[in-house]
Motif scaffolding. Structure first.
Motif, PDB file in Angstrom:
ATOM      1  N   VAL A 113       0.535  -5.417   1.611  1.00  0.00           N
ATOM      2  CA  VAL A 113      -1.679  -6.099   1.561  1.00  0.00           C
ATOM      3  C   VAL A 113      -1.922  -7.122   0.508  1.00  0.00           C
ATOM      4  N   GLY A 114      -0.659  -8.135   0.221  1.00  0.00           N
ATOM      5  CA  GLY A 114      -1.522  -8.799  -0.781  1.00  0.00           C
ATOM      6  C   GLY A 114       0.294  -9.489  -1.277  1.00  0.00           C
ATOM      7  N   HIS A 119       1.150  -1.149  -0.273  1.00  0.00           N
ATOM      8  CA  HIS A 119       0.251  -0.683   0.182  1.00  0.00           C
ATOM      9  C   HIS A 119       0.672   1.176  -0.166  1.00  0.00           C
ATOM     10  N   LYS A 123     -11.516 -16.416   0.911  1.00  0.00           N
ATOM     11  CA  LYS A 123     -11.717 -14.708   1.227  1.00  0.00           C
ATOM     12  C   LYS A 123      -9.674 -14.545   0.975  1.00  0.00           C
ATOM     13  N   LEU A 124      -8.520 -15.811   0.787  1.00  0.00           N
ATOM     14  CA  LEU A 124      -7.697 -15.232   1.156  1.00  0.00           C
ATOM     15  C   LEU A 124      -6.576 -15.446  -0.055  1.00  0.00           C
ATOM     16  N   LYS A 152       3.715  -7.868  11.911  1.00  0.00           N
ATOM     17  CA  LYS A 152       2.622  -8.552  12.866  1.00  0.00           C
ATOM     18  C   LYS A 152       3.031  -7.912  14.064  1.00  0.00           C
ATOM     19  N   GLU A 191       2.635  -0.312   4.396  1.00  0.00           N
ATOM     20  CA  GLU A 191       2.107  -2.076   4.089  1.00  0.00           C
ATOM     21  C   GLU A 191       2.392  -2.524   3.654  1.00  0.00           C
ATOM     22  N   LEU A 220       5.640 -11.919   7.099  1.00  0.00           N
ATOM     23  CA  LEU A 220       4.399 -11.462   7.726  1.00  0.00           C
ATOM     24  C   LEU A 220       4.657 -11.089   9.161  1.00  0.00           C
ATOM     25  N   ARG A 267      -1.645 -14.723   8.941  1.00  0.00           N
ATOM     26  CA  ARG A 267      -2.549 -14.507   8.445  1.00  0.00           C
ATOM     27  C   ARG A 267      -2.168 -13.464   7.035  1.00  0.00           C
ATOM     28  N   PRO A 268      -1.715 -14.358   6.226  1.00  0.00           N
ATOM     29  CA  PRO A 268      -1.588 -13.357   4.351  1.00  0.00           C
ATOM     30  C   PRO A 268      -2.932 -12.535   4.326  1.00  0.00           C
ATOM     31  N   LYS A 269      -2.862 -11.341   4.043  1.00  0.00           N
ATOM     32  CA  LYS A 269      -4.246 -10.732   3.385  1.00  0.00           C
ATOM     33  C   LYS A 269      -5.673 -11.563   2.016  1.00  0.00           C
ATOM     34  N   SER A 270      -4.068 -11.853   1.326  1.00  0.00           N
ATOM     35  CA  SER A 270      -4.561 -11.581   0.210  1.00  0.00           C
ATOM     36  C   SER A 270      -3.734 -12.070  -0.499  1.00  0.00           C
TER      37      SER A 270
END
Ligand code: C2E
Ligand code: MG
Ligand code: MG
Ligand code: MG
Length: 289
Positions: free
Chosen positions: A63-64, A56, A152-153, A285, A61, A281, A118-121
């Motif tokens: 974001v994926g 981003h 959703k990931l 975090k 950050e 990641l 958790r990777p966002k995407s």
């Protein structure tokens, strides 16, 4: 055609061999080797995935991520996807690679999530042959169910060119993908021939501006204007824009000014192995906590 040329060269006698283009000969040989190699590579697990973060721009950050296949050949060494993907596409073997990649990416995402990371995407590239295969959605459903990954990931990247081959079909498949909670990216945008009308009707979440536009965004006023107009248009349609192949601060600055939200490129990070992705990641975090 190359095969025929070789046959004819052989048929017309040994002396004519000198007329045969050695470069072409070499290329055909190499293509054959790669083709044969792909078949055993899947069995021998010579393919691995590297992951490149999406950033981003304003917050910095991650974001994926995008999963990118890598082939470590036992004799030929590292072979770039730019070299073997086109050969795999020509021979239809790409579908096997895509399935392998999809399954491996889903498994690796699930393992991360199980570890509490958790990777966002995570984006996975889908070839035109796979996208147009009547079994594609079934394969997708089967892999997701077998692995137990949260859809959703997942994000699927389809090139603009693939989407425009048959817009009616593409829209139908896009809607099926979206119904499953998976997000969608239109890859290599700008290299195909989209009309704004289709872009409006496709349920696309992300549009990735092709690297070729980003490359000379600082020196080519026309490309700069195209990129800026694309970003403006995407905003109206509520689509996130990612610039791919960002290598310099100057490019980033121009993209930022044009209102681009996300980017990907060597300026931030090259594609990295899964262990490094996990490390990044975890770092993110803890820096937020
Ligand atoms: P793509 O999907 O547009 O992926 C972006 C390519 O640009 C990747 O090359 C990435 O490593 C490279 N890249 C990213 N940032 C930079 C940068 O700042 N500078 C430069 N010079 N390059 C950058 P890669 O991994 O070699 O992949 C090439 C293409 O091969 C991909 O283009 C995609 O079309 C295809 N591909 C890669 N992995 C897969 C896969 O698993 N399945 C399918 N079907 N195609 C794949
Ligand atoms: Mg891609
Ligand atoms: Mg791309
Ligand atoms: Mg590209």
């Amino acid at each position: 055609n190359a095969d025929i040329a070789m046959y004819q060269a052989k048929e017309s006698g040994r002396n004519n061999f000198k007329f045969f283009d050695n470069k072409l000969n070499h290329k055909v040989d190499e293509e054959m080797k790669i083709k044969e190699g792909i078949i055993s590579a899947i069995k021998r697990k010579e393919f691995t995935l590297y992951y490149q973060p999406k950033i981003h721009i304003n917050s910095g950050e991650i974001v994926g991520w995008e999963a990118l296949v890598r082939w470590n050949h036992p004799h030929m060494g590292f072979i770039s996807p730019a070299k073997f993907i086109p050969i795999a596409e020509k021979s239809g073997l790409i579908k096997n690679i895509d399935k392998f990649v999809l399954e491996m990416a889903c498994k690796q995402i699930k393992e991360l999530v199980d570890k509490g990371i958790r990777p966002k995407s995570v984006a996975i590239n889908i070839s035109s042959s796979q996208f147009n295969d009547s079994n594609f959605i079934n394969t997708l459903d089967r892999i997701i169910a077998e692995v137990g990954v949260d859809p959703k990931l997942l994000n699927l990247e389809i090139t603009e060119t693939t989407a425009m081959q048959d817009t009616y079909y593409a829209k139908m498949i896009f809607e099926k993908i979206k119904k499953r909670g998976i997000s969608l990216s239109l890859d290599d945008f700008g290299t195909g021939y989209s009309s704004l009308n289709y872009l409006k009707s496709f349920p696309i979440d992300v549009l990735k501006i092709d690297k070729s536009f980003v490359d000379d965004i600082c020196s080519d006023q026309v490309n700069n204007t195209i990129v800026a107009a694309t970003i403006t248009m995407a905003k109206v349609l509520d689509i996130i824009v990612v610039a791919e192949g960002v290598e310099t601060k100057e490019q980033l600055e121009l993209l930022k000014m044009a209102g681009c939200e996300e980017c990907q490129g060597y300026l931030f990070s090259k594609p990295v192995p899964i262990e490094k992705m996990e490390e990044m990641l975890i770092k993110q975090k803890f820096s937020k906590a």
